[in-house]
Design an enzyme around this catalytic site. Structure first.
Site, short mmCIF file in Angstrom:
data_model
loop_
_atom_site.label_atom_id
_atom_site.label_comp_id
_atom_site.label_asym_id
_atom_site.label_seq_id
_atom_site.Cartn_x
_atom_site.Cartn_y
_atom_site.Cartn_z
CG HIS A 117 -1.82 -1.14 1.37
ND1 HIS A 117 -2.85 -1.36 0.49
CD2 HIS A 117 -1.88 -2.14 2.28
CE1 HIS A 117 -3.51 -2.46 0.87
NE2 HIS A 117 -2.94 -2.96 1.94
CB ALA A 136 -5.53 -0.91 3.54
CB SER A 137 -5.39 2.25 7.71
OG SER A 137 -4.31 3.12 7.42
CG HIS A 156 -7.07 -4.77 2.69
ND1 HIS A 156 -7.15 -4.09 3.89
CD2 HIS A 156 -5.78 -5.16 2.57
CE1 HIS A 156 -5.95 -4.09 4.45
NE2 HIS A 156 -5.11 -4.74 3.68
CG HIS A 163 -3.91 -9.44 6.67
ND1 HIS A 163 -5.15 -8.99 6.32
CD2 HIS A 163 -3.08 -8.40 6.47
CE1 HIS A 163 -5.07 -7.73 5.94
NE2 HIS A 163 -3.83 -7.34 6.02
CD GLU A 204 -0.82 -5.65 5.65
OE1 GLU A 204 -0.47 -6.63 6.32
OE2 GLU A 204 -1.82 -4.98 5.92
#
Lengths: 411, 411
Positions: free
Chosen positions: A79, A143-144, A249, A294, A355
């Site tokens: 990301h 993603a966050s 995700h 994950h 990741e």
């Protein structure tokens, strides 16, 4: 042996001697060409090292060698966590504009130069990729920060367009290292088909190779319909049309029960798998593919539970029921976890990923290496070199078919 | 050798010969008494069997032998999933009464005889315990039927009282096989301290040894405060006062995103662990203990992630931060999962459990044995016999101190 010597000229002499003699043996005993024998010889050099530990220097060199010999390591899960601060400032302004009419957030206000982009990548993701010997990363917006729970569809749409464009620009700046996956302009309670124009744009204009699909745009209420619900079907039809996979995700948790990367991500992974298991989605969409990141959440650790539940629910065995369509990545940050993953899940269904730079940034005091340097764990897993090659490259080429043309073009 | 022969008279002659000679050797070489040497000899016989497979017949017999020699297998996680149909009928009437004023549900309407109770246990849980060689089970009301999301505090209070009483009666009917843990009368949004009278009653009148604490009484919204929130403290003070542990256990999922035993249970386990990790609860309650069931959810598989997050969050290393207070059970239904669990989690923190008869009832076609026959996996795990003994018995005696008096009394 000219070929071998050319390739290994940066290695120390002992390794070169080793490799040369092994290539010779393989060539004479098995009738291989030197180019064909070289990867086997490198793998053998790796395999002969101290058992139980990754002989890091040597194996990294070995894999760099493999890369030169035509093999490749593709990280399917990265990301843009290192974007210039201007991006976050713009997003904060957009969020303020939702409740304060005096604040405006126009995408044209945001200006990030190519030099800024290049700088954030070269010092971070690319530096780690070079250090660890990773060729490609499939790169998507942070993603966050997707935070689909904020605002409405228009909020998410503007934000997704900005973030996707930045990832596209990175693929243009580093056309032989990054390929991109799109975030979607999802919003809680909004029909998923509203995401189709952004998918079209990202595939057709930006050449993106995948999407990230958020199964819980609420940020932790898990109140969206299960992924087997027909409301998601327009997205699946588009995935089938373009032959692009979706990585499942979620984004940041706004539910205080959850820690974003510690429990929410993992829970969403486990939840998605069980939704697929209880449903029959792949009867309707036999070709679409999902990557559960994950390491598939809790699934490999509880694989007996899932096999047993599939049996009780009168579903076919999991390999037949799901493993033509559901894949797990290797974002599992310790050796025993990767060993379990590669032991219980069919090798065709495991894709290399780190990741990086993401959930866990530190160095493991037990190993002296970064927690998210997952390549080390895969290299040290007790599986054959052929399996490792599938995990590092071949499976990604099958699950993300659009990457093949990009890789060919970059050669 | 009279002692040994008496104990092993139901074993075949080869094993008896084996054991006899090993007991002799141990007695002479290490100065052990025959009774003292016997468990070691049995363990050795087990250890010498084919590597990689559980030599089931022999090891079961071996463990039955150990049991006779004074060792014990305690399953800390069983639910009354086999209660007579009258219980479910009463509960359905109670649920109807919430919306239909013409329906009443008086606890005195429910009548279940001792014979009925005995029958449901003897044919089910006890039959499996005997078959598998398990001495004790810590028994609590059916987890998926707690359904704290239904009705209000009064609804849960009446229902918990009924279910706890039945478990108590089972401990009286089988005083040398079952000990009980209480469900609590939790209700969404209701102060946890309303549960204290039921805890008092279950400990003082029923001699119960633990409680089951539901971190999400909503049934899948995860909208209760994290377990580190002070609203839970009255329950923790009571746990400290009575020296009883709590098993973290949600009930049935009423959120269509989740499958109760496939994703909701596991997610709740992972979530609870991460809540403990981010908090500092055990500074306030240094002596209380929690058992996270189902092998700790996803935690052992992602133990590197949790170690890394603890480091990033500036918490002490997990063993120091949590493992004096947080324990995992062995409800993980395949060999690789148990191997990972016993590899990465300190042996002091793993407690034997099966959740039998519970989440997964079938037979694993890969092994020919029940998925939930977790004793087989623990026996076959590559850990020492001393560690197995901790997992089977010693850890339970430490985490559930009230069981010791019950076991002593039953001898």
């Amino acid at each position: 042996m000219t070929l071998t010597l050319t390739l290994v000229n940066y290695l120390d002499n002992n390794i070169v001697d080793d490799l040369e003699s092994q290539v010779d043996t393989l060539a004479s005993e098995q009738g291989r060409t030197p180019l064909d024998a070289l990867p086997v010889a490198v793998a053998h050099t790796h395999r002969c090292s101290d058992a139980g530990n990754v002989p890091q220097g040597r194996s990294l060199e070995g894999w760099q060698l493999l890369r030169k010999a035509g093999q490749m390591i593709i990280d399917v899960h990265g990301h843009y966590t290192t974007a210039p601060p201007a991006l976050e400032e713009w997003r904060n302004r957009q969020i303020r504009s939702l409740t304060d009419a005096s604040v405006t957030a126009d995408p044209s206000d945001l200006s990030i130069s190519d030099d800024d982009l290049r700088d954030t990548i070269e010092k971070n993701q690319l530096a780690f990729m070079n250090e660890r010997g990773v060729d490609w990363q499939i790169f998507s917006p942070r993603a966050s920060y997707m935070a689909h729970h904020i605002g409405d569809f228009q909020t998410s749409s503007t934000w997704a367009a900005i973030c996707n464009e930045l990832c596209y620009r990175i693929t243009q700046l580093f056309p032989d290292r990054f390929m991109a996956a799109a975030m979607l302009p999802q919003s809680p309670g909004v029909d998923p088909k509203t995401c189709l124009p952004e998918i079209d744009r990202c595939v057709n204009e930006y050449g993106m190779v995948a999407i990230n699909l958020n199964p819980d745009p609420s940020g932790g209420s898990f109140n969206a319909p299960p992924l087997t619900d027909k409301s998601w079907y327009p997205i699946y039809a588009k995935m089938a049309e373009y032959d692009i996979p979706a990585m499942i995700h979620v984004s940041t948790a706004c539910n205080p029960a959850f820690h974003t990367t510690g429990s929410y991500y993992i829970n969403a992974d486990t939840t998605a798998f069980m939704q697929f298991l209880t449903g029959d989605l792949f009867k309707d969409f036999p070709t679409i593919k999902f990557v559960i990141p994950h390491g598939g959440g809790a699934v490999p650790f509880h694989y007996g539970r899932y096999r047993g539940l599939a049996q009780e629910l009168k579903k076919p065995p999991i390999p037949e029921h799901l493993f033509g369509n559901v894949f797990f990545d290797t974002c599992v940050y310790h050796q025993p976890g990767i060993n379990l993953l590669t032991d219980v899940i069919p090798v065709e269904n495991v894709l290399f990923a780190s990741e990086m730079i993401g959930a866990v940034k530190g160095i493991d005091p037990e190993t002296g290496h970064y927690f998210d340097d997952t390549k080390r764990y895969v290299l040290a897993a007790p599986i054959s070199d052929e399996y490792k090659d599938q995990i590092f490259e071949k499976n990604a080429r099958k699950v993300y078919p659009r990457i093949n043309a990009i890789i060919d073009k970059a050669r």
